[in-house]
Design an enzyme around this catalytic site. Structure first.
Site, short mmCIF file in Angstrom:
data_model
loop_
_atom_site.label_atom_id
_atom_site.label_comp_id
_atom_site.label_asym_id
_atom_site.label_seq_id
_atom_site.Cartn_x
_atom_site.Cartn_y
_atom_site.Cartn_z
CG HIS A 162 -1.93 0.97 1.37
ND1 HIS A 162 -1.70 2.28 1.74
CD2 HIS A 162 -3.25 0.87 1.15
CE1 HIS A 162 -2.86 2.94 1.76
NE2 HIS A 162 -3.81 2.10 1.39
CG ASP B 284 0.52 -2.50 6.13
OD1 ASP B 284 -0.43 -2.67 6.91
OD2 ASP B 284 0.45 -1.80 5.11
CD GLN C 182 -6.90 -4.56 3.84
OE1 GLN C 182 -7.82 -5.34 4.07
NE2 GLN C 182 -7.10 -3.28 3.62
CE LYS D 17 -7.30 -0.26 6.19
NZ LYS D 17 -8.07 0.06 4.99
CB CYS E 252 -3.63 3.28 -1.64
SG CYS E 252 -4.78 4.59 -1.34
N1 PMP Z 1 -1.81 -0.79 4.53
C1 PMP Z 1 -2.73 -1.52 3.93
C2 PMP Z 1 -2.38 -2.89 3.41
C3 PMP Z 1 -4.03 -1.03 3.78
O1 PMP Z 1 -4.97 -1.76 3.17
C4 PMP Z 1 -4.34 0.26 4.28
C5 PMP Z 1 -5.73 0.86 4.14
N2 PMP Z 1 -6.30 0.71 2.89
C6 PMP Z 1 -3.33 0.98 4.92
C7 PMP Z 1 -2.08 0.42 5.02
C8 PMP Z 1 -3.58 2.34 5.47
O2 PMP Z 1 -4.47 2.27 6.55
P1 PMP Z 1 -5.10 3.58 7.19
O3 PMP Z 1 -5.67 4.37 6.06
O4 PMP Z 1 -6.13 3.05 8.12
O5 PMP Z 1 -4.00 4.30 7.87
#
Ligand code: PMP
Length: 401
Positions: A118, A195, A198, A221, A359
């Site tokens: 991401h 990270d 997910q 999430k 993203c």
């Molecule tokens: N890493 C991953 C794999 C994600 O899916 C996301 C959210 N789409 C993020 C980081 C960022 O998370 P947040 O917007 O809650 O900070």
């Protein structure tokens, strides 16, 4: 427990159709218990924590610190002071990239990320590298969305300072072998950030079993409120890192000449946190534990397998991300249609999916596509809803040709 009745938001109609919410990788909906915690916090104990000498401050502080212990046990951390509350995964990774980068990155050093990260696990490292004259190296992945571990091994060298990889890809659904990645990196003396944005709501996570040095995730999430996240860091490594932000609570003593910093975890929690949201995270963890992490995982696995099979019935549909180890994310395209058009047509039928690059622009570049349509499932989704998606796609597919 009747799960759906815990989520009033799912009862509504959208454009005259029952809402089918398949955008769970972006954010999950919140159960009544979490909503009630927020109401209770603001109606009975709202107060700033740690600094107050009065009843409400003490109660809010107790519950805030209790949540730290809840999170500690939830992810199997050794100490509660290894849990740092942040605004979310993005802030957690920025914290590590900034503090770790400040302390350990230098000219010619390398940071290894994967090709399926991401943006929030790419850009903070790019910024840190830019400040220090270091550079990013990227682990490639195959057409199926599986990381190339041989390539990973060959990327590691005497310049590698840290590896930052996602546990689960938000676009491809791939569950990466984080334990193996950590073992490979540690055998070269390189720490690893995972990270977990997910992964955390889909499987039991044990940071000591994974062996990682940092693990980051977001409350929103995992059925919790927006505005709260977690940065887990191993005590030994956190002790060595400089603070991320300066401000109240993160100090021991301040004078105009010199400031000494507070102990862990407060060194990394400058300013007033989102206390109510932290308490809501505690309730969200309780919600998941009551259901059972294994039950959540098996329901979602069954739903994903069912959806994958049924989607194949739609003419011209291609799935991106076919790794043997996958969570409940299905990215696809139909013929030569633009994902945005598919998403818009589905929306008019009450079905919420996400479209675009999610993203993860490098993933789209890797496949040479502008984006995908992404359906992602949570514990409250049903096979009937999957049928609804498949019927809708069959209905709109001729319009897209
Ligand atoms: N890493 C991953 C794999 C994600 O899916 C996301 C959210 N789409 C993020 C980081 C960022 O998370 P947040 O917007 O809650 O900070």
């Amino acid at each position: 427990m009747d799960i759906r009745s815990q989520f009033p938001i799912l009862e509504q109609q959208v454009y005259g159709h029952p809402l089918v919410y398949f955008d769970n990788a972006a954010t999950t909906q919140k159960p009544l218990s979490v909503i009630e915690t927020l109401r209770r916090y603001y109606t009975t104990i709202n107060s700033n924590i740690h600094r107050g000498a009065h009843f409400l401050a003490a109660k809010a502080t107790d519950e805030y610190e209790q949540t730290r212990r809840t999170v500690q046990h939830f992810i199997g951390a050794r100490h509660s002071h290894e849990i740092v509350f942040t605004r979310g995964t993005t802030e957690s990774i920025n914290l590590v990239a900034s503090s770790f980068g400040e302390r350990y990155l230098g000219e010619g050093d390398e940071v290894v990320v994967s090709g399926m990260e991401h943006h929030s696990n790419i850009v903070p490292w790019q910024l840190a590298c830019g400040r220090k004259g270091a550079r990013l190296r990227v682990i490639p992945f195959g057409d199926d969305g599986v990381l190339d571990l041989e390539a990973f091994r060959s990327l590691l060298n005497e310049h590698t300072r840290i590896v930052a990889v996602t546990h689960v890809s938000n676009t491809l659904g791939t569950v990466n072998p984080v334990r193996e990645i950590v073992d490979i990196a540690h055998s070269r003396g390189v720490p690893v950030l995972v990270d977990g944005a997910q992964a955390i709501s889909h499987m039991a996570v044990d940071v000591q079993a994974i062996g990682c040095d940092f693990y980051c995730f977001s409350g929103h999430k995992m059925y919790g409120p927006m505005g709260v996240g977690v940065m887990y860091g191993r005590e030994e490594i956190l002790e060595e890192l400089p603070p991320y932000q300066g401000g109240g609570e993160m100090i021991k003593d301040v004078s105009f000449e010199v400031t000494t910093y507070n102990e862990l975890p407060f060194k990394f929690e400058a300013g007033t946190p989102s206390v109510g949201d932290v308490l809501g995270l505690d309730t969200a963890i309780g919600f998941m534990q009551d259901l059972g992490l294994d039950n959540i995982a098996s329901h979602e696995r069954e739903l994903t397998e069912y959806a994958t099979r049924r989607l194949m019935e739609v003419d011209g549909l291609r799935v991106y991300g076919t790794a043997p180890m996958k969570t409940s994310v299905l990215s696809f395209l139909i013929g030569s249609s633009h994902p945005y058009d598919v998403g818009t047509l589905l929306d008019k039928l009450g079905i919420a999916v996400r479209t675009g690059h999610h993203c993860t622009q490098p993933v789209m570049t890797r496949y040479g596509i502008p984006g995908t349509v992404r359906a992602s499932f949570a514990i409250y989704n049903t096979k009937d809803e999957v049928d609804c998606l498949v019927n809708a796609l069959q209905r709109i597919a001729p319009m897209l040709a």
